[in-house]
Design a protein around this motif. Structure first.
Motif, PDB file in Angstrom:
ATOM      1  N   ALA A 145       0.845  -1.208   0.000  1.00 26.46           N
ATOM      2  CA  ALA A 145       0.000   0.000   0.000  1.00 26.46           C
ATOM      3  C   ALA A 145       0.871   1.246   0.000  1.00 26.46           C
ATOM      4  O   ALA A 145       0.564   2.238  -0.671  1.00 26.46           O
ATOM      5  CB  ALA A 145      -0.917  -0.016   1.209  1.00 26.46           C
ATOM      6  N   GLY A 146       1.965   1.184   0.726  1.00 21.58           N
ATOM      7  CA  GLY A 146       2.869   2.326   0.806  1.00 21.58           C
ATOM      8  C   GLY A 146       3.535   2.620  -0.526  1.00 21.58           C
ATOM      9  O   GLY A 146       3.663   3.781  -0.925  1.00 21.58           O
ATOM     10  N   PHE A 147       3.940   1.552  -1.216  1.00 20.20           N
ATOM     11  CA  PHE A 147       4.569   1.773  -2.526  1.00 20.20           C
ATOM     12  C   PHE A 147       3.577   2.388  -3.497  1.00 20.20           C
ATOM     13  O   PHE A 147       3.913   3.283  -4.265  1.00 20.20           O
ATOM     14  CB  PHE A 147       5.104   0.459  -3.095  1.00 20.20           C
ATOM     15  CG  PHE A 147       6.405   0.085  -2.495  1.00 20.20           C
ATOM     16  CD1 PHE A 147       7.552   0.807  -2.798  1.00 20.20           C
ATOM     17  CD2 PHE A 147       6.497  -0.960  -1.596  1.00 20.20           C
ATOM     18  CE1 PHE A 147       8.759   0.487  -2.213  1.00 20.20           C
ATOM     19  CE2 PHE A 147       7.701  -1.280  -1.008  1.00 20.20           C
ATOM     20  CZ  PHE A 147       8.831  -0.559  -1.319  1.00 20.20           C
ATOM     21  N   THR A 148       2.360   1.893  -3.444  1.00 20.75           N
ATOM     22  CA  THR A 148       1.342   2.451  -4.332  1.00 20.75           C
ATOM     23  C   THR A 148       1.166   3.924  -4.015  1.00 20.75           C
ATOM     24  O   THR A 148       1.096   4.769  -4.906  1.00 20.75           O
ATOM     25  CB  THR A 148       0.003   1.723  -4.127  1.00 20.75           C
ATOM     26  OG1 THR A 148       0.281   0.332  -4.060  1.00 20.75           O
ATOM     27  CG2 THR A 148      -0.961   2.021  -5.240  1.00 20.75           C
ATOM     28  N   PHE A 185      12.076  11.411  12.035  1.00 17.25           N
ATOM     29  CA  PHE A 185      12.457  11.097  13.413  1.00 17.25           C
ATOM     30  C   PHE A 185      11.455  10.166  14.074  1.00 17.25           C
ATOM     31  O   PHE A 185      11.755   9.498  15.047  1.00 17.25           O
ATOM     32  CB  PHE A 185      12.596  12.389  14.217  1.00 17.25           C
ATOM     33  CG  PHE A 185      13.577  13.336  13.603  1.00 17.25           C
ATOM     34  CD1 PHE A 185      14.944  13.108  13.736  1.00 17.25           C
ATOM     35  CD2 PHE A 185      13.154  14.411  12.841  1.00 17.25           C
ATOM     36  CE1 PHE A 185      15.861  13.950  13.135  1.00 17.25           C
ATOM     37  CE2 PHE A 185      14.055  15.258  12.238  1.00 17.25           C
ATOM     38  CZ  PHE A 185      15.417  15.031  12.384  1.00 17.25           C
ATOM     39  N   ILE A 186      10.242  10.142  13.557  1.00 20.24           N
ATOM     40  CA  ILE A 186       9.228   9.264  14.137  1.00 20.24           C
ATOM     41  C   ILE A 186       9.243   7.901  13.448  1.00 20.24           C
ATOM     42  O   ILE A 186       9.097   6.866  14.083  1.00 20.24           O
ATOM     43  CB  ILE A 186       7.837   9.928  14.042  1.00 20.24           C
ATOM     44  CG1 ILE A 186       7.840  11.198  14.892  1.00 20.24           C
ATOM     45  CG2 ILE A 186       6.742   8.987  14.494  1.00 20.24           C
ATOM     46  CD1 ILE A 186       6.605  12.057  14.746  1.00 20.24           C
ATOM     47  N   VAL A 187       9.468   7.910  12.129  1.00 23.41           N
ATOM     48  CA  VAL A 187       9.365   6.658  11.386  1.00 23.41           C
ATOM     49  C   VAL A 187      10.633   5.808  11.447  1.00 23.41           C
ATOM     50  O   VAL A 187      10.571   4.601  11.655  1.00 23.41           O
ATOM     51  CB  VAL A 187       9.027   6.934   9.910  1.00 23.41           C
ATOM     52  CG1 VAL A 187       9.035   5.653   9.111  1.00 23.41           C
ATOM     53  CG2 VAL A 187       7.679   7.596   9.820  1.00 23.41           C
ATOM     54  N   GLY A 222       1.589   3.116   9.995  1.00 18.68           N
ATOM     55  CA  GLY A 222       0.489   3.954  10.489  1.00 18.68           C
ATOM     56  C   GLY A 222      -0.661   4.141   9.513  1.00 18.68           C
ATOM     57  O   GLY A 222      -1.601   4.882   9.800  1.00 18.68           O
ATOM     58  N   GLY A 223      -0.563   3.525   8.332  1.00 21.83           N
ATOM     59  CA  GLY A 223      -1.639   3.696   7.360  1.00 21.83           C
ATOM     60  C   GLY A 223      -1.531   5.024   6.632  1.00 21.83           C
ATOM     61  O   GLY A 223      -0.672   5.849   6.942  1.00 21.83           O
ATOM     62  N   MET A 259      12.548   4.998   1.059  1.00 20.44           N
ATOM     63  CA  MET A 259      12.904   4.403   2.349  1.00 20.44           C
ATOM     64  C   MET A 259      11.839   4.724   3.396  1.00 20.44           C
ATOM     65  O   MET A 259      11.488   3.890   4.216  1.00 20.44           O
ATOM     66  CB  MET A 259      14.270   4.969   2.764  1.00 20.44           C
ATOM     67  CG  MET A 259      14.616   4.847   4.219  1.00 20.44           C
ATOM     68  SD  MET A 259      16.257   5.482   4.551  1.00 20.44           S
ATOM     69  CE  MET A 259      15.920   7.213   4.787  1.00 20.44           C
ATOM     70  N   ILE A 260      11.320   5.949   3.350  1.00 23.51           N
ATOM     71  CA  ILE A 260      10.472   6.392   4.456  1.00 23.51           C
ATOM     72  C   ILE A 260       8.975   6.198   4.199  1.00 23.51           C
ATOM     73  O   ILE A 260       8.241   5.725   5.067  1.00 23.51           O
ATOM     74  CB  ILE A 260      10.765   7.880   4.781  1.00 23.51           C
ATOM     75  CG1 ILE A 260      12.198   7.989   5.308  1.00 23.51           C
ATOM     76  CG2 ILE A 260       9.791   8.408   5.822  1.00 23.51           C
ATOM     77  CD1 ILE A 260      12.689   9.383   5.512  1.00 23.51           C
ATOM     78  N   ILE A 261       8.514   6.538   2.986  1.00 23.02           N
ATOM     79  CA  ILE A 261       7.057   6.587   2.802  1.00 23.02           C
ATOM     80  C   ILE A 261       6.358   5.223   2.885  1.00 23.02           C
ATOM     81  O   ILE A 261       5.366   5.096   3.598  1.00 23.02           O
ATOM     82  CB  ILE A 261       6.708   7.347   1.518  1.00 23.02           C
ATOM     83  CG1 ILE A 261       7.121   8.801   1.768  1.00 23.02           C
ATOM     84  CG2 ILE A 261       5.218   7.288   1.207  1.00 23.02           C
ATOM     85  CD1 ILE A 261       7.051   9.675   0.599  1.00 23.02           C
ATOM     86  N   PRO A 262       6.883   4.173   2.209  1.00 21.62           N
ATOM     87  CA  PRO A 262       6.233   2.874   2.411  1.00 21.62           C
ATOM     88  C   PRO A 262       6.229   2.477   3.890  1.00 21.62           C
ATOM     89  O   PRO A 262       5.256   1.900   4.369  1.00 21.62           O
ATOM     90  CB  PRO A 262       7.095   1.920   1.583  1.00 21.62           C
ATOM     91  CG  PRO A 262       7.682   2.782   0.530  1.00 21.62           C
ATOM     92  CD  PRO A 262       7.944   4.095   1.195  1.00 21.62           C
ATOM     93  N   ALA A 263       7.290   2.853   4.613  1.00 21.34           N
ATOM     94  CA  ALA A 263       7.335   2.503   6.035  1.00 21.34           C
ATOM     95  C   ALA A 263       6.257   3.254   6.822  1.00 21.34           C
ATOM     96  O   ALA A 263       5.607   2.672   7.690  1.00 21.34           O
ATOM     97  CB  ALA A 263       8.720   2.788   6.610  1.00 21.34           C
ATOM     98  N   VAL A 264       6.043   4.517   6.517  1.00 21.03           N
ATOM     99  CA  VAL A 264       4.997   5.271   7.230  1.00 21.03           C
ATOM    100  C   VAL A 264       3.659   4.586   7.043  1.00 21.03           C
ATOM    101  O   VAL A 264       2.904   4.390   7.991  1.00 21.03           O
ATOM    102  CB  VAL A 264       4.771   6.699   6.662  1.00 21.03           C
ATOM    103  CG1 VAL A 264       3.897   7.513   7.582  1.00 21.03           C
ATOM    104  CG2 VAL A 264       6.044   7.391   6.353  1.00 21.03           C
TER     105      VAL A 264
END
Ligand code: TRP
Length: 462
Positions: A202-205, A295-297, A281-282, A272-277
């Motif tokens: 979902a994050g990659f999309t 700093f949060i992710v 957390g959706g 690196m960051i956005i798919p992880a967010v």
């Protein structure tokens, strides 16, 4: 002062890329992309980068190489003999020179946050970040106390000042040649790991697929602000670098490299960051992203695998280095401006710049705690819900940089003339594939685009 030239093309590319790659790519790009709709922001950014960013980057380097001066001097020299128009356009040099003075203080505040996370990674078991709420609290609690962020900010300023005072930039550049590739490798490694997180798809999309319904003026405004920030354009830096280039250097090839390098690093940081967010957390977490995103992710990512503790510590140390090199070159620029324009000695110029950085930086830090409800500019609609840091960021990137860029464009197409500029850029032996694109951008796209951005930023366009 004697001007040193770059001894080789690679020297220029490394210097320009070193100043271009920094917190802008790793901290700013991912949170803006998350906030402004993922794929659609990415696409807007790419399109602007290839047209608008390319044209301005090339123009600035060209002006620098033509005049051999830094921004204020370059504008003044080219505008001579142009009467009143020339006098007006020459003020553009000053706008270019003021921007880095606004950016440096808050850049150091973020540098302080990075420094703090190096300590967190060394002192707190990273598994703590697995508990819900902890990653956010760890960041928010830190920001809301006045003392710690101020101390870390001061530490970061001290590191930067030390490098500039000792004049050891050459030394850290050598470091950088090793550390920068390490950072990129580490980021690629983390990207690959993130691909396998549950929910990562979902994050990659979200990151890669443009969602047109999320497109607005704000997407363009912010993408353009990010472009200025990330490429260090509209603030005289590239004029200065261009002034170090030699006649026989191929301007086009150099600019292509810098553009490519900077964009790739930003793209990877987002990957690196956005798919992880989204995985943790959706999509709502992505839509609510703010300056605290990395700093949060990132601690959550590091908490999710064994060995994450060490990887986390190394990651923040490397980011710290990337930030420090950019801060050093920002400080250098400001010092240089004061020395040339106010005829201050180097020592005095450094002291003036540091005092300015400390005052504005501390106010920025207190904007998250002591001054939380007393925003000095809150009466202006645009700034109502912004922190001081966001406000400085907005004023420099979305207001002053477009103004500076308009001046640069006017200087290029009216005062100097595209014919002369293109003759200067065109490589002696080599092709310039994007010449037509360059001309088209300068004449047709740049000014209307900048005006729209400005009108929107000042709230006149609704
Ligand atoms: N481009 C840098 C980054 O991405 C930030 C920056 C803006 C900068 N202006 C600069 C760096 C001037 C050096 C000099 O982080």
């Amino acid at each position: 002062m004697k001007k040193e030239g770059f001894s080789s093309r690679i020297g220029f590319i490394l210097a320009a890329a070193g100043s271009a790659v920094g917190l802008g790519n790793i901290w700013r790009f991912p949170y803006l992309t998350a906030k402004y709709g993922g794929g659609i922001f990415l696409l807007t950014y790419f399109v602007l980068m290839l047209t608008f960013g390319y044209a301005l980057l090339l123009s600035e380097n060209c002006i620098g190489r033509m005049t051999g001066r830094s921004p204020i001097g370059a504008f003044r020299k080219l505008c001579r003999n142009n009467g009143i128009t020339g006098k007006i356009v020459a003020t553009g040099g000053w706008i270019n020179a003021i921007v880095p003075m606004i950016i440096l203080p808050y850049y150091c505040v973020i540098g302080g946050w990075v420094t703090r996370y190096v300590f967190v990674m060394l002192s707190t078991p990273v598994s703590d970040f697995n508990a819900p709420g902890v990653p956010t609290d760890c960041f928010v609690d830190f920001l809301s106390s006045p003392v710690q962020p101020a101390v870390f900010f001061a530490v970061f300023v001290a590191i930067t000042a030390l490098v500039v005072c000792l004049g050891v930039e050459k030394g850290i550049e050598r470091f950088n040649k090793v550390l920068m590739p390490m950072l990129i490798l580490l980021i690629i490694g983390i990207c690959i790991y993130c691909m396998f997180l549950p929910n990562a798809k979902a994050g990659f999309t979200y990151y890669l697929k443009p969602d047109w319904s999320k497109f607005s003026y704000m997407t363009v405004v912010e993408a353009m602000g990010q472009l200025f920030f990330s490429l260090s354009i509209a603030m005289g830096i590239m004029i200065t670098y261009g002034s170090y280039m030699r006649r026989q250097d191929n301007l086009v090839a150099c600019v292509n490299h810098v553009e490519l390098f900077d964009t790739v690093v930003s793209f990877l940081a987002g990957l690196m960051i956005i798919p992880a967010v989204v995985a943790f957390g959706g999509e709502s977490a992505a839509n609510n992203a703010g300056p605290g995103l990395i700093f949060i992710v990132m601690p959550q990512v590091f908490a999710s695998f064994s060995g994450g503790q060490i990887a986390g510590a190394i990651f923040f140390v490397l980011v710290l280095f990337a930030a420090a090199t950019s801060a050093v070159s920002l400080l250098e620029t400001n010092v240089h401006t004061l020395m040339q324009e106010l005829r201050l000695s180097r020592e005095k110029a450094i002291i003036c710049c540091l005092v300015e950085v400390m005052i504005i930086g501390i106010v920025t830090v207190f904007g998250y705690n002591l001054l939380k409800n007393v925003h000095p500019l809150a009466f202006i609609e645009q700034f109502k819900n912004k922190d001081i840091l966001d406000t400085l960021d907005f004023i420099s990137n979305s207001v002053l940089m477009p103004v500076g860029a308009i001046f640069t464009t006017v200087l290029t197409i009216w005062i100097v003339g595209l014919k002369k500029i293109c003759a200067e850029i065109r490589p002696e032996n080599g092709k310039w594939y994007r010449e037509l694109l360059y001309r088209f951008c300068m004449v047709v796209i740049v000014i209307p685009c900048l005006l729209i951005v400005l009108l929107n930023a000042t709230g006149l366009l609704k």
